[in-house]
Design a protein around this motif. Structure first.
Motif, PDB file in Angstrom:
ATOM      1  N   ILE A  86      -2.374   2.485 -15.294  1.00  0.00           N
ATOM      2  CA  ILE A  86      -2.796   2.077 -13.948  1.00  0.00           C
ATOM      3  C   ILE A  86      -4.292   1.776 -13.932  1.00  0.00           C
ATOM      4  N   ASN A  87      -4.651   0.667 -13.330  1.00  0.00           N
ATOM      5  CA  ASN A  87      -6.062   0.325 -13.130  1.00  0.00           C
ATOM      6  C   ASN A  87      -6.660   1.292 -12.108  1.00  0.00           C
ATOM      7  N   SER A  88      -7.697   2.014 -12.503  1.00  0.00           N
ATOM      8  CA  SER A  88      -8.278   3.035 -11.622  1.00  0.00           C
ATOM      9  C   SER A  88      -8.821   2.454 -10.321  1.00  0.00           C
ATOM     10  N   ASN A  89      -9.122   1.153 -10.311  1.00  0.00           N
ATOM     11  CA  ASN A  89      -9.649   0.517  -9.099  1.00  0.00           C
ATOM     12  C   ASN A  89      -8.637   0.460  -7.965  1.00  0.00           C
ATOM     13  N   LYS A  90      -7.355   0.605  -8.304  1.00  0.00           N
ATOM     14  CA  LYS A  90      -6.360   0.514  -7.231  1.00  0.00           C
ATOM     15  C   LYS A  90      -5.890   1.886  -6.735  1.00  0.00           C
ATOM     16  N   VAL A  91      -6.565   2.943  -7.194  1.00  0.00           N
ATOM     17  CA  VAL A  91      -6.235   4.301  -6.747  1.00  0.00           C
ATOM     18  C   VAL A  91      -7.416   4.864  -5.961  1.00  0.00           C
ATOM     19  N   GLU A  92      -7.130   5.400  -4.783  1.00  0.00           N
ATOM     20  CA  GLU A  92      -8.200   5.952  -3.948  1.00  0.00           C
ATOM     21  C   GLU A  92      -7.698   7.166  -3.174  1.00  0.00           C
ATOM     22  N   VAL A  93      -8.629   7.942  -2.649  1.00  0.00           N
ATOM     23  CA  VAL A  93      -8.260   9.064  -1.782  1.00  0.00           C
ATOM     24  C   VAL A  93      -8.017   8.525  -0.377  1.00  0.00           C
ATOM     25  N   ASN A  94      -6.772   8.670   0.085  1.00  0.00           N
ATOM     26  CA  ASN A  94      -6.420   8.357   1.469  1.00  0.00           C
ATOM     27  C   ASN A  94      -5.600   9.554   1.957  1.00  0.00           C
ATOM     28  N   PRO A  95      -6.266  10.537   2.543  1.00  0.00           N
ATOM     29  CA  PRO A  95      -5.632  11.834   2.810  1.00  0.00           C
ATOM     30  C   PRO A  95      -4.641  11.803   3.974  1.00  0.00           C
ATOM     31  N   ASN A  96      -3.900  12.914   4.101  1.00  0.00           N
ATOM     32  CA  ASN A  96      -3.123  13.118   5.322  1.00  0.00           C
ATOM     33  C   ASN A  96      -4.096  13.111   6.489  1.00  0.00           C
ATOM     34  N   THR A  97      -3.762  12.358   7.540  1.00  0.00           N
ATOM     35  CA  THR A  97      -4.667  12.286   8.693  1.00  0.00           C
ATOM     36  C   THR A  97      -3.880  12.367   9.993  1.00  0.00           C
ATOM     37  N   ILE A  98      -4.548  12.799  11.050  1.00  0.00           N
ATOM     38  CA  ILE A  98      -3.914  12.914  12.366  1.00  0.00           C
ATOM     39  C   ILE A  98      -4.871  12.430  13.447  1.00  0.00           C
ATOM     40  N   GLU A  99      -4.315  12.241  14.619  1.00  0.00           N
ATOM     41  CA  GLU A  99      -5.126  12.023  15.819  1.00  0.00           C
ATOM     42  C   GLU A  99      -5.233  13.386  16.501  1.00  0.00           C
ATOM     43  N   PRO A 100      -6.365  14.083  16.340  1.00  0.00           N
ATOM     44  CA  PRO A 100      -6.450  15.468  16.810  1.00  0.00           C
ATOM     45  C   PRO A 100      -6.263  15.589  18.325  1.00  0.00           C
ATOM     46  N   ALA A 101      -5.535  16.613  18.710  1.00  0.00           N
ATOM     47  CA  ALA A 101      -5.394  16.944  20.125  1.00  0.00           C
ATOM     48  C   ALA A 101      -6.336  18.114  20.427  1.00  0.00           C
ATOM     49  N   ILE A 102      -6.613  18.317  21.698  1.00  0.00           N
ATOM     50  CA  ILE A 102      -7.510  19.403  22.099  1.00  0.00           C
ATOM     51  C   ILE A 102      -6.678  20.535  22.693  1.00  0.00           C
ATOM     52  N   PHE A 103      -6.872  21.745  22.156  1.00  0.00           N
ATOM     53  CA  PHE A 103      -6.126  22.910  22.638  1.00  0.00           C
ATOM     54  C   PHE A 103      -7.121  23.970  23.092  1.00  0.00           C
TER      55      PHE A 103
ATOM     56  N   CYS B  29      -4.027   8.420  -2.444  1.00  0.00           N
ATOM     57  CA  CYS B  29      -3.676   9.804  -2.777  1.00  0.00           C
ATOM     58  C   CYS B  29      -4.267  10.783  -1.757  1.00  0.00           C
ATOM     59  N   MET B  30      -3.676  11.974  -1.686  1.00  0.00           N
ATOM     60  CA  MET B  30      -4.058  12.928  -0.652  1.00  0.00           C
ATOM     61  C   MET B  30      -5.389  13.629  -0.904  1.00  0.00           C
ATOM     62  N   SER B  31      -5.833  13.686  -2.172  1.00  0.00           N
ATOM     63  CA  SER B  31      -7.062  14.417  -2.486  1.00  0.00           C
ATOM     64  C   SER B  31      -7.601  13.943  -3.826  1.00  0.00           C
TER      65      SER B  31
ATOM     66  N   TYR C   1       0.856  -1.194   0.000  1.00  0.00           N
ATOM     67  CA  TYR C   1       0.000   0.000   0.000  1.00  0.00           C
ATOM     68  C   TYR C   1       0.891   1.242   0.000  1.00  0.00           C
ATOM     69  N   LEU C   2       0.743   2.059  -1.052  1.00  0.00           N
ATOM     70  CA  LEU C   2       1.516   3.293  -1.192  1.00  0.00           C
ATOM     71  C   LEU C   2       0.700   4.486  -0.703  1.00  0.00           C
ATOM     72  N   LEU C   3       1.276   5.257   0.223  1.00  0.00           N
ATOM     73  CA  LEU C   3       0.713   6.536   0.639  1.00  0.00           C
ATOM     74  C   LEU C   3       1.425   7.603  -0.187  1.00  0.00           C
ATOM     75  N   LEU C   4       0.766   8.085  -1.232  1.00  0.00           N
ATOM     76  CA  LEU C   4       1.410   8.988  -2.189  1.00  0.00           C
ATOM     77  C   LEU C   4       1.360  10.427  -1.666  1.00  0.00           C
ATOM     78  N   LYS C   5       2.463  10.872  -1.089  1.00  0.00           N
ATOM     79  CA  LYS C   5       2.539  12.210  -0.501  1.00  0.00           C
ATOM     80  C   LYS C   5       3.300  13.198  -1.382  1.00  0.00           C
ATOM     81  N   ASP C   6       3.898  12.703  -2.447  1.00  0.00           N
ATOM     82  CA  ASP C   6       4.754  13.540  -3.264  1.00  0.00           C
ATOM     83  C   ASP C   6       4.817  12.924  -4.658  1.00  0.00           C
ATOM     84  N   ILE C   7       4.522  13.689  -5.692  1.00  0.00           N
ATOM     85  CA  ILE C   7       4.556  13.160  -7.058  1.00  0.00           C
ATOM     86  C   ILE C   7       5.872  13.574  -7.703  1.00  0.00           C
TER      87      ILE C   7
END
Length: 400
Positions: free
Chosen positions: A185-202, A169-171, A126-132
């Motif tokens: 590339i088969n389009s079925n293997k590409v999806e949006v998986n964005p940058n994500t975090i575990e939010p903290a409370i400030f 991909c990020m978006s 599984y590739l997390l594509l953060k930079d093209i």
């Protein structure tokens, strides 16, 4: 499930906050076995080593200097890292089998490592594509399109995409770009998986925010526009400096916090111009940076206007987490500004358009910033938490 994560980010503790640490911590807390393969640059004087720490395994691989170094060492180091990682995995992880190979770009040079683990263990990738890359280097005129080295990198990029079972991909704009420029590339293997975090409370009171501002000698009676993070060529920072000079609204103050290849040039600009409406601070520890960020009013995102690739900077999440609106000055190809505007948490403008950014600055200074910040918090919780990334990856594994 046994997971191996390959990264160019130096990870020393899974308890640190960051897009990769947060995701890996989620996998660990859900009961998965995590092994992180991470670089330790030669300047640190540490040899390749393996350790177990905080419920995960960390394999530190000695590499050349690949961050904040000259382009020659960075280039050689990036190419060499594939063989260094492969050698370390064969030595230290010979008896450990993995179900999932998880990795991010940069770099695009992990193909042999991924292929080795996939073949040996029958693992899913599984590739997390953060930079093209290499297109981003072409956009920044760091690489000539059609040159020998460019062609070699394109081959490596396509090989990486080919051996990846899923490309996250990020978006939506990133998905569209990848499929448009890689029709094989088969389009079925590409999806949006964005940058994500575990939010903290400030939750900081006005007095606490005032104390933080006073500590860094930032005005307490002005609206602070903060730019935080990497200071490099991709950010198109000349436009930010021009904006500081042009802005005459006395209620606006600009704060730049970060480090990178452009820091010294920006510092020289500050020394020469001595702007009364701006301050430059070098990189702060994450905890201090977060406290300073929450004491600011509006977050800034800048990208070079020449980008053809749709960048999606992770600093967006920091601003959303702090409940502050965002002003994004970008190229026309990214969708980050559109997402910000559609969710009512800020404004977008085209980088280089000084009239437009001045209009938006004045608009923000008379807007309900609190409501925009709450809109941003809603956007974060609905779209950019680690649960989303985790579930996407796990869902792919269920269908293998």
């Amino acid at each position: 499930m046994n997971i191996i994560f390959l990264t160019l980010v130096e990870i020393n503790s899974i308890e640190d906050r960051g897009i990769y640490q947060d995701l890996l911590r989620k996998f660990r807390d859900e009961g998965h076995d995590i092994t992180i393969v991470t670089p330790v640059e030669r300047r640190k004087g540490i040899t390749t080593n393996f350790k177990e720490k905080e419920g995960v395994s960390i394999l530190q691989v000695k590499t050349l200097n690949i961050q904040k170094t000259n382009i020659i060492e960075k280039g050689i180091g990036t190419l060499a890292i594939e063989f260094q990682y492969l050698s370390a995995i064969k030595k230290y992880l010979a008896n450990k089998k993995f179900d999932l190979v998880l990795y991010s770009t940069p770099p695009i040079t992990f193909a042999k490592v991924i292929e080795f683990v996939k073949k040996r263990d029958n693992a899913t990738s599984y590739l997390l594509l953060k930079d093209i890359f290499p297109q981003n280097a072409v956009d920044m005129k760091m690489l000539k399109e059609g040159s020998f080295i460019h062609k070699q990198f394109v081959k490596k990029e396509k090989k990486l995409y080919k051996i990846s079972d899923t490309i996250g991909c990020m978006s939506p704009a990133n998905v569209e770009f990848v499929l448009k420029h890689n029709p094989e590339i088969n389009s079925n293997k590409v999806e949006v998986n964005p940058n994500t975090i575990e939010p903290a409370i400030f939750n900081y009171s006005f007095e606490e925010k005032k104390t933080i501002r006073e500590k860094y000698k930032v005005p307490v009676d002005k609206k602070v526009f903060v730019y935080g993070g990497n200071l490099g060529k991709p950010q198109g920072l000349d436009f930010l400096l021009e904006t500081i000079l042009v802005t005459k609204n006395e209620n606006a103050f600009f704060l730049i916090v970060g480090d990178g290849t452009e820091f010294l040039r920006i510092k020289e600009w500050f020394d020469n111009n001595q702007p009364k409406n701006a301050k430059l601070l070098q990189r702060l520890p994450k905890e201090d940076y977060d406290k300073l960020l929450v004491a600011c009013d509006i977050g800034l995102i800048f990208l070079d206007k020449n980008f053809l690739i749709p960048n999606f900077p992770s600093r967006l999440l920091s601003y959303l987490e702090m409940n502050i609106p965002i002003l994004a000055a970008t190229d026309p190809n990214t969708d980050i500004g559109t997402i910000i505007e559609e969710n009512g948490c800020g404004y977008k403008i085209l980088a280089g358009n000084q009239v437009e950014i001045q209009n938006k600055i004045n608009q923000l200074l008379s807007s309900d910033l609190k409501q925009m910040g709450l809109n941003g918090q809603k956007l974060l919780l609905n779209n950019y938490t680690v649960d989303i990334s985790y579930n996407l990856i796990m869902n792919k594994l269920k269908h293998v």
